[in-house]
Motif scaffolding. Structure first.
Motif, mmCIF file in Angstrom:
data_model
loop_
_atom_site.group_PDB
_atom_site.id
_atom_site.type_symbol
_atom_site.label_atom_id
_atom_site.label_comp_id
_atom_site.label_asym_id
_atom_site.label_seq_id
_atom_site.Cartn_x
_atom_site.Cartn_y
_atom_site.Cartn_z
ATOM 1 N N GLY A 130 -7.688 11.703 -41.496
ATOM 2 C CA GLY A 130 -7.071 12.863 -42.117
ATOM 3 C C GLY A 130 -6.339 12.564 -43.394
ATOM 4 N N PHE A 131 -6.322 11.307 -43.854
ATOM 5 C CA PHE A 131 -5.633 10.954 -45.087
ATOM 6 C C PHE A 131 -6.609 11.050 -46.257
ATOM 7 N N SER A 132 -6.063 11.320 -47.436
ATOM 8 C CA SER A 132 -6.930 11.494 -48.594
ATOM 9 C C SER A 132 -7.127 10.207 -49.379
ATOM 10 N N TRP A 133 -6.167 9.285 -49.302
ATOM 11 C CA TRP A 133 -6.296 8.016 -50.015
ATOM 12 C C TRP A 133 -6.170 6.878 -49.013
ATOM 13 N N THR A 134 -7.301 6.444 -48.467
ATOM 14 C CA THR A 134 -7.300 5.367 -47.479
ATOM 15 C C THR A 134 -8.448 4.411 -47.760
ATOM 16 N N VAL A 135 -8.314 3.200 -47.238
ATOM 17 C CA VAL A 135 -9.388 2.208 -47.282
ATOM 18 C C VAL A 135 -9.462 1.546 -45.913
ATOM 19 N N THR A 136 -10.618 0.970 -45.630
ATOM 20 C CA THR A 136 -10.811 0.217 -44.393
ATOM 21 C C THR A 136 -10.976 -1.251 -44.740
ATOM 22 N N ILE A 137 -10.276 -2.116 -44.035
ATOM 23 C CA ILE A 137 -10.366 -3.555 -44.279
ATOM 24 C C ILE A 137 -11.075 -4.227 -43.097
ATOM 25 N N ASP A 138 -11.605 -5.428 -43.356
ATOM 26 C CA ASP A 138 -12.386 -6.125 -42.328
ATOM 27 C C ASP A 138 -11.521 -7.059 -41.486
ATOM 28 N N ALA A 139 -10.326 -6.628 -41.160
ATOM 29 C CA ALA A 139 -9.447 -7.398 -40.270
ATOM 30 C C ALA A 139 -8.752 -6.415 -39.334
ATOM 31 N N GLY A 140 -8.594 -6.816 -38.076
ATOM 32 C CA GLY A 140 -7.998 -5.925 -37.088
ATOM 33 C C GLY A 140 -7.076 -6.655 -36.129
#
Length: 344
Positions: A130-140
């Protein structure tokens, strides 16, 4: 020739003669009685045969080219694949070089702030959760990432972790309208709150409405309790304009972030914050400013400096040109009015 009994008889006769001549030629070998006639025929028809062969060669070459086109096509395809591979290798070297430079810069930033970070790469962008400015990273979570951890890169504050999976995590970027972080002004220590505004500069409200701020002043994160969601001392941005206060208790400034949010690649998640507040030590050194030369007074064609009093303008009573300038009373919004001086 019409098909008659005479024509058939003539055809049979010619065939018989041809066989007889062939038999004589074979039996005669090198001493064949037909050798001389054959040489004569060769001398007559040889040039014609050569000319015809020369004319027919392009056609033969074209036929050979068509026959070999499969092999040549395969060669061209192979060369194209090799060329593409070389291009990819060159491109990958450029990408690797850029990433190495980003990683080096980020490690220096982390070292200056005494942040323990986990490196990660941006693998997706978009409106997640639901956020407009987000990124996904390859660490969890498998890498020690948890919710509400600060995310940085070599330039400064990138955002904070919002959701975490086993091998990936979502980061809310600092320019998102829902993003707010406590800030502290360099040197003066003035506190405020920065809010993202998308593609526009961040909006920072300083708690002190009378704070003395200027364009170019820089801000860092104030920090949160236990370093979550924000550790202290991370560079945020620099002031580019100050909004009119209008008598408000707070002062609003526009801040250009240090991070370019459209060019993110390598980031670091702060898994352990600093033991002590790094204050302004993480900020990069200010660029050296050269001294500005004083402007020279403009001169009129006669050589008299513009704006200065000429000898004929000298007031009575012996006032000098400098005295006449100093005797101006300036009122805001009005033109300067000279005061009268006594001539005695």
């Amino acid at each position: 020739m019409r098909d008659t009994k005479e024509s058939r008889l003539l055809l049979v006769l010619l065939v018989v003669v041809a066989f007889a001549l062939i038999t004589m030629d074979i039996r005669g070998g090198e001493n064949s009685p037909l050798d001389r006639p054959r040489q004569a025929a060769q001398s007559v028809f040889g040039p014609v045969e050569k000319s015809v062969a020369g004319a027919v060669d392009p056609v033969g070459n074209a036929i050979d080219a068509v026959r070999d086109s499969g092999d040549r096509s395969g060669t061209i395809s192979r060369l194209e694949r090799e060329n593409e591979t070389l291009k990819q290798q060159l491109g990958s070297k450029d990408i690797t070089r850029n990433r190495a430079a980003e990683l080096d810069k980020m490690l220096k930033t982390a070292g200056a702030g005494q942040y323990t970070i986990k490196g990660a790469q941006i693998i997706a962008i978009g409106a997640a959760q639901g956020f407009s400015w987000t990124v996904t990273i390859d660490a969890g979570s498998n890498d020690g990432i948890a919710r509400d951890m600060t995310v940085i890169n070599g330039d400064g504050l990138v955002g904070r972790v919002t959701t975490v999976g086993p091998s990936t995590a979502t980061v809310l970027l600092a320019n998102d309208p829902d993003f707010t972080v406590g800030t502290r002004l360099e040197k003066s220590m003035e506190l405020g709150f920065a809010t993202g505004q998308g593609n526009r500069p961040m909006r920072v409200q300083l708690l002190n409405g009378k704070a003395n701020v200027h364009d170019g002043d820089r801000l860092v994160t104030f920090g949160s309790e236990a370093g979550k969601p924000f550790v202290a001392g991370v560079p945020v941005g620099r002031i580019i304009s100050v909004d009119p206060s209008g008598g408000n208790l707070t002062k609003t400034v526009q801040v250009q972030p240090f991070v370019s949010f459209t060019k993110l690649d390598i980031v670091g998640v702060v898994v352990v914050g600093p033991r002590t507040d790094p204050r302004d030590s993480v900020l990069p050194p200010r660029p050296a400013t050269s001294a500005k030369a004083k402007p020279k007074p403009r001169t009129t064609p006669s050589g008299t400096p513009s704006g200065g009093a000429t000898p004929s303008d000298t007031p009575s009573g012996g006032a000098t040109p400098d005295d006449s300038v100093q005797n101006y009373n300036v009122t805001l919004g009005d033109e300067p009015t000279p005061t009268t001086t006594s001539g005695g």
